[in-house]
Design a protein around this motif. Structure first.
Motif, PDB file in Angstrom:
ATOM      1  N   GLU A 132      -5.796  -5.393   1.106  1.00 31.13           N
ATOM      2  CA  GLU A 132      -5.489  -4.358   1.703  1.00 31.13           C
ATOM      3  C   GLU A 132      -4.665  -4.992   3.214  1.00 31.13           C
ATOM      4  O   GLU A 132      -3.708  -4.517   3.783  1.00 31.13           O
ATOM      5  CB  GLU A 132      -6.530  -3.452   1.926  1.00 31.13           C
ATOM      6  N   ASP A 133      -5.676  -5.872   3.762  1.00 32.30           N
ATOM      7  CA  ASP A 133      -5.329  -6.611   5.061  1.00 32.30           C
ATOM      8  C   ASP A 133      -3.976  -7.310   4.690  1.00 32.30           C
ATOM      9  O   ASP A 133      -3.080  -7.383   5.758  1.00 32.30           O
ATOM     10  CB  ASP A 133      -6.480  -7.486   5.614  1.00 32.30           C
ATOM     11  N   ALA A 144      -0.773  -5.299   4.911  1.00 34.48           N
ATOM     12  CA  ALA A 144      -0.630  -4.254   5.908  1.00 34.48           C
ATOM     13  C   ALA A 144       0.611  -4.854   6.846  1.00 34.48           C
ATOM     14  O   ALA A 144       1.383  -3.837   7.352  1.00 34.48           O
ATOM     15  CB  ALA A 144      -1.696  -4.344   6.856  1.00 34.48           C
ATOM     16  N   ARG A 198       0.741  -1.228   0.115  1.00 35.96           N
ATOM     17  CA  ARG A 198       0.239   0.255   0.076  1.00 35.96           C
ATOM     18  C   ARG A 198       0.997   1.207   0.152  1.00 35.96           C
ATOM     19  O   ARG A 198       1.806   1.074   0.707  1.00 35.96           O
ATOM     20  CB  ARG A 198      -0.829  -0.050   1.161  1.00 35.96           C
ATOM     21  N   LEU A 226      -3.378   0.520  -3.578  1.00 36.92           N
ATOM     22  CA  LEU A 226      -2.856  -0.687  -3.229  1.00 36.92           C
ATOM     23  C   LEU A 226      -2.069  -1.364  -4.802  1.00 36.92           C
ATOM     24  O   LEU A 226      -2.566  -0.612  -5.821  1.00 36.92           O
ATOM     25  CB  LEU A 226      -3.903  -1.707  -2.945  1.00 36.92           C
ATOM     26  N   LEU A 265      -7.689   3.729  -3.597  1.00 34.48           N
ATOM     27  CA  LEU A 265      -8.319   3.565  -2.371  1.00 34.48           C
ATOM     28  C   LEU A 265      -8.900   4.856  -1.880  1.00 34.48           C
ATOM     29  O   LEU A 265     -10.166   4.582  -1.237  1.00 34.48           O
ATOM     30  CB  LEU A 265      -7.569   2.866  -0.993  1.00 34.48           C
TER      31      LEU A 265
END
Length: 310
Positions: free
Chosen positions: A147-148, A151, A20, A105, A43
């Motif tokens: 996205e998770d 991270a 990201r 992303l 995003l």
């Protein structure tokens, strides 16, 4: 023939990457060209896509930029010249701040050499897809999962990253309006030959055999296959075998002799020699190599209209 599955399968020989990026104020970043396929998902915020020899393209939240064959391009806060943008930093960095004017992303498969599937090479170098997330809630969920996943580093990231990048690329290619336009797939005779090659790469295919599968004379088949697939039949067969072998090297722990047989080589030495000529490195070193070799193609973006609701 499922060209999307074939195309995505061809890039799995590379390693899936994701991250990201958050930007604020006056910003811009250039993504150098590479062998592979990559994408960006906006995003938050508004920005611009820039590439050589083309007008800047406005981006908004939800837009997805795809480089099907790794073409050089840039993202920035306002229209700019690509060569004026700084190259993106790919080394480890502190986490970006959680809030920013523009957040996106990135995901990509990077290959060592030119093994991009012909379908991806025939697509525009840069495309922008504006999905309707209300009609496609699964895409919104997929963006959240990716996205998770990027991270933080967790056990199993290598597996999850590859799966999520696969799914994102499949969804985007499905929604791109030009997906069915690869002539080699829409031609029934050539599609039959491609299915035979992809389905049985270990078979000792000859041009007369493939022509028979296609229901054509050898001369007519060779001419049409070369025109539509971009390579003569046996050249295409060799490239497919080696691309499949590269994927097996990265995705399995199978011995070299086993992989050689699976992709149509009688011995591991024959496979290793062909692989080294194509990839410039021995199979064992390729299996362990972490980083691909970049290249610098030019880009020309193509924009798809947002999907209409039924």
């Amino acid at each position: 023939m499922d060209v999307i599955s074939e195309a995505i399968g061809s890039v799995r020989a590379g390693r899936a990457n994701g991250r990201r990026i958050n930007e604020s104020g006056a910003w811009g970043v250039r993504f150098p060209g590479f062998e592979g396929i990559g994408f960006h998902i906006v995003l938050r915020g508004q920005g611009w896509l820039v590439a050589e020899a083309t007008e800047p393209v406005a981006l908004r939240t939800g837009d997805i930029v795809v480089a099907p064959n790794g073409a050089e391009h840039g993202l920035c806060h306002a229209p700019a010249r690509l060569r004026d943008l700084p190259a993106v930093t790919t080394t480890a960095e502190p986490c970006d701040p959680p809030q920013a004017d523009f957040a996106f992303l990135c995901g990509a498969y990077r290959l060592d050499r030119g093994q991009i599937h012909p379908f991806l090479r025939t697509m525009p170098n840069i495309i922008v897809v504006s999905p309707d997330y209300d009609d496609h809630p699964e895409l919104r969920s997929l963006v959240g999962l990716l996205e998770d996943d990027v991270a933080e580093a967790r056990p199993g990231n290598r597996v999850t990253r590859s799966a999520l990048v696969d799914l994102m690329l499949v969804h985007v290619l499905r929604q791109w309006q030009g997906t069915a336009d690869w002539a080699a797939v829409t031609d029934p005779a050539i599609a039959a030959a491609l299915r035979a090659i992809h389905g049985r790469p270990q078979h000792r295919w000859t041009v007369p055999e493939l022509a028979k599968v296609a229901g054509m004379s050898r001369t007519a088949f060779s001419s049409r296959f070369t025109a539509l697939a971009g390579k003569p039949p046996i050249t295409y067969l060799t490239h497919w075998r080696l691309a499949y072998g590269a994927r097996l090297l990265r995705q399995t722990k199978d011995p070299l002799a086993t992989i050689a047989r699976q992709v149509g080589y009688s011995t591991e030495f024959a496979f290793a020699g062909a692989f080294r000529r194509e990839y410039g490195v021995a199979p064992g070193r390729y299996r362990d190599r972490p980083d691909p070799i970049p290249r610098q193609p030019r880009a020309a973006p193509h924009r798809q209209r947002p999907l209409a609701k039924p």
